[in-house]
Scaffold this active site. Structure first.
Site, PDB file in Angstrom:
ATOM      1  N   GLY A  32       0.792  -1.225   0.000  1.00 49.27           N
ATOM      2  CA  GLY A  32       0.000   0.000   0.000  1.00 49.27           C
ATOM      3  C   GLY A  32       0.822   1.271   0.000  1.00 49.27           C
ATOM      4  N   CYS A 241     -27.169 -10.115 -16.513  1.00 47.82           N
ATOM      5  CA  CYS A 241     -26.586  -9.836 -17.821  1.00 47.82           C
ATOM      6  C   CYS A 241     -27.579 -10.253 -18.919  1.00 47.82           C
ATOM      7  CB  CYS A 241     -25.272 -10.586 -17.991  1.00 47.82           C
ATOM      8  SG  CYS A 241     -24.570 -10.455 -19.648  1.00 47.82           S
ATOM      9  N   CYS A 244     -25.560 -13.327 -21.069  1.00 48.20           N
ATOM     10  CA  CYS A 244     -25.241 -14.629 -20.478  1.00 48.20           C
ATOM     11  C   CYS A 244     -26.076 -14.919 -19.238  1.00 48.20           C
ATOM     12  CB  CYS A 244     -23.749 -14.719 -20.145  1.00 48.20           C
ATOM     13  SG  CYS A 244     -23.266 -13.774 -18.698  1.00 48.20           S
ATOM     14  N   CYS A 266     -22.462  -7.944 -19.168  1.00 44.98           N
ATOM     15  CA  CYS A 266     -21.235  -8.084 -18.381  1.00 44.98           C
ATOM     16  C   CYS A 266     -20.169  -7.127 -18.904  1.00 44.98           C
ATOM     17  CB  CYS A 266     -20.671  -9.506 -18.509  1.00 44.98           C
ATOM     18  SG  CYS A 266     -21.627 -10.747 -17.668  1.00 44.98           S
ATOM     19  N   CYS A 272     -18.206 -13.242 -19.936  1.00 42.48           N
ATOM     20  CA  CYS A 272     -19.513 -13.336 -20.581  1.00 42.48           C
ATOM     21  C   CYS A 272     -19.467 -14.345 -21.735  1.00 42.48           C
ATOM     22  CB  CYS A 272     -19.927 -11.959 -21.093  1.00 42.48           C
ATOM     23  SG  CYS A 272     -21.674 -11.814 -21.481  1.00 42.48           S
TER      24      CYS A 272
END
Lengths: 283, 256
Positions: A32, A241, A244, A266, A272
């Site tokens: 970080g 979606c 899909c 997606c 997808c």
């Protein structure tokens, strides 16, 4: 003389790669923490992922398989041009299939398919400093990181709730790494924030213009900041979606005609397509 | 009784020039100390040295911390000093723009110190902020407005609320009424006097306005060219000035 002889492998010279690898190792050692590095001019404009490209170039080996995504998609300008760049300068194999890739450079998404220990995920970062818009002085923000004075980050979330009734920050949602550094996860949607933590893959963040590198080693604890009475909510569009049928993936809203018709699909095109291939849905 | 703040031999030089020199005083809990003097007399240098914004060249600033009693704030580590600065100390700037975040709403400004010391409950932070806006006479429906939408007097009162919300024990004030017109000044002074008495605050008040110290300060130090030339009870110093400079200062106040 072939194209690949004119450039060093993966475009950057070995000394530059060495310098970037040092920064990466330091970043991995202090999860970080933003490590300054001597960012190079790249043959593409700032904002197109110069930081991510340099990190990828320093990590690539000739045996690697590269995948590049832009907002989840493999076929958008940014993804195509960076993939071509490495095809020409490194000659590495490329793929659109997440599990086949050993190095994935991404802009603003984490793939839906869970990553593995054998993969490296490289993020393109526009602004690495999460405190930038609250405290413009870099000297002061560095001091705040040093002394862990992160109250200001909550002021931003407070302002969100005061104005919108909920935490309206939907992307670049600040996280705390291992209880120490507050980090900007690059502009990924907050839907992806839970995938940052405890991830088996190495995650590297490169900001070219700002000349900063930071990193998350595998299985790092990453916590999204929130209030006790307004807990973190990794929200997404309230649909499945349209292609899909996935209910668990992050969706893009797409306008399909001139009469305001819209569908949700997606954002991760590979995920997808993979689901549609399995179920024999529409191509 | 232990003093809240014990200052001995405090000096600050800017190269060969004197900022302030040989300043020593004790400040007891609940006491308001006024520091007066003309521009360039070292008042602000002294205040900034006491509040940890400047590092003095010599001398000690002992503060009675809650945990370990008297500690020298000059030699303590920076994290400790910054922790003090956002819990037990408060600093009211002359210009509210220096003390406020102008891009953050009034509620966020007041809540910042709470969040800085670990407040993580939005509802409670907001309730405290509303309460404090009320105490400094800002209407509760202004809580989501930015300070840039406030008048000068309101900004100054907001700055005071933002500073006092964590219940500090020592307040540093640098010309808190400077730049305000007289009626707004009077209201602000009234408010400050009430808060100081109600919360039992100690305060160090830098000003060039003798009327302000007359109203607020228990004790007074007069500075000239970086040195304290006279010190004592406020009324005593103002009614019976001993040092020629203090006499000049008192006599140069306009009478109406």
């Amino acid at each position: 003389m072939t194209q690949s002889d004119q450039y060093n492998f993966a475009y950057l010279d070995e000394q530059t790669k060495r310098m970037i690898r040092r920064a990466l190792l330091k970043g991995l050692a202090i999860p970080g923490y933003q490590v300054p590095f001597a960012s190079r001019e790249m043959p593409m404009p700032y904002g197109w992922g110069t930081g991510g490209v340099q990190v990828s170039a320093a990590c690539l080996t000739p045996e690697d398989t590269l995948k590049v995504i832009d907002q989840g998609a493999d076929d958008t300008t940014n993804a195509v041009s960076i993939r071509k760049f490495f095809e020409r300068t490194a000659g590495v194999a490329t793929t659109e299939h997440t599990p086949d890739a050993s190095l994935i450079q991404t802009r603003h998404r984490i793939p839906e398919t869970p990553l593995t220990q054998d993969q490296i995920l490289v993020y393109q970062v526009p602004i690495p400093e999460p405190l930038r818009f609250l405290e413009p002085r870099e000297t002061e923000t560095r001091k705040m990181h040093e002394l862990q004075e992160y109250g200001l980050m909550h002021v931003r979330l407070y302002e969100d709730i005061a104005q919108h009734g909920h935490i309206a920050t939907a992307y670049a949602y600040p996280v705390r790494v291992e209880g120490r550094y507050v980090m900007d996860p690059s502009p990924i949607p907050k839907f992806d924030n839970p995938k940052l933590g405890d991830c088996p893959a190495i995650q590297l963040f490169g900001a070219g213009r700002e000349q900063r590198i930071y990193a998350l080693p595998p299985y790092t604890q990453v916590v999204s900041l929130d209030f006790d009475d307004h807990p973190f909510d990794p929200s997404k569009a309230d649909h499945d979606c349209a292609l899909c049928g996935a209910a668990d993936s992050y969706l893009d809203e797409v306008i399909v005609d001139d009469r305001g018709g819209r569908i949700f699909v997606c954002s991760d095109t590979d995920y997808c397509a993979g689901r549609r291939a399995e179920t024999g849905g529409p191509e | 009784m232990t003093p809240l703040l014990q200052v001995t031999g405090l000096s600050k030089h800017y190269g060969a020039r004197i900022g302030c020199a040989g300043v020593a005083f004790d400040l007891y809990p609940g006491e308001v100390l006024g520091i007066v003097g003309e521009s360039g007399s070292g008042k602000s240098t002294l205040l900034n040295c006491l509040a940890g914004h400047l590092t003095p060249d010599r001398g000690q600033v002992l503060f009675d911390t809650r945990a370990d009693g008297l500690r020298d704030t000059v030699t303590m580590s920076e994290p400790e000093r910054r922790m003090l600065a956002r819990t037990d100390w408060a600093f009211v700037h002359q210009n509210p723009r220096d003390g406020l975040r102008m891009g953050v709403s009034a509620g966020g400004n007041v809540g910042e110190r709470l969040m800085a010391v670990g407040g993580r409950h939005y509802g409670r932070i907001r309730d405290t902020a509303t309460d404090w806006l009320g105490r400094v006479e800002i209407a509760a429906d202004r809580i989501d407005d930015r300070p840039s939408a406030f008048s000068g007097g309101m900004q100054q009162r907001l700055q005071i609320a933002r500073n006092l919300v964590t219940g500090p024990r020592l307040v540093f004030m640098d010309e808190p009424t400077g730049g305000l017109d007289v009626s707004v000044q009077a209201r602000l002074l009234d408010l400050l006097r009430g808060l100081v008495r109600e919360m039992g605050l100690s305060a160090i008040l830098v000003t060039h306005d003798l009327a302000v110290v007359r109203l607020l300060a228990d004790r007074l130090m007069v500075m000239k060219s970086g040195h304290v030339v006279e010190a004592g009870l406020t009324d005593q110093v103002l009614d019976d000035p001993q040092h020629p400079y203090t006499q000049l200062l008192v006599s140069s106040v306009l009478q109406m």
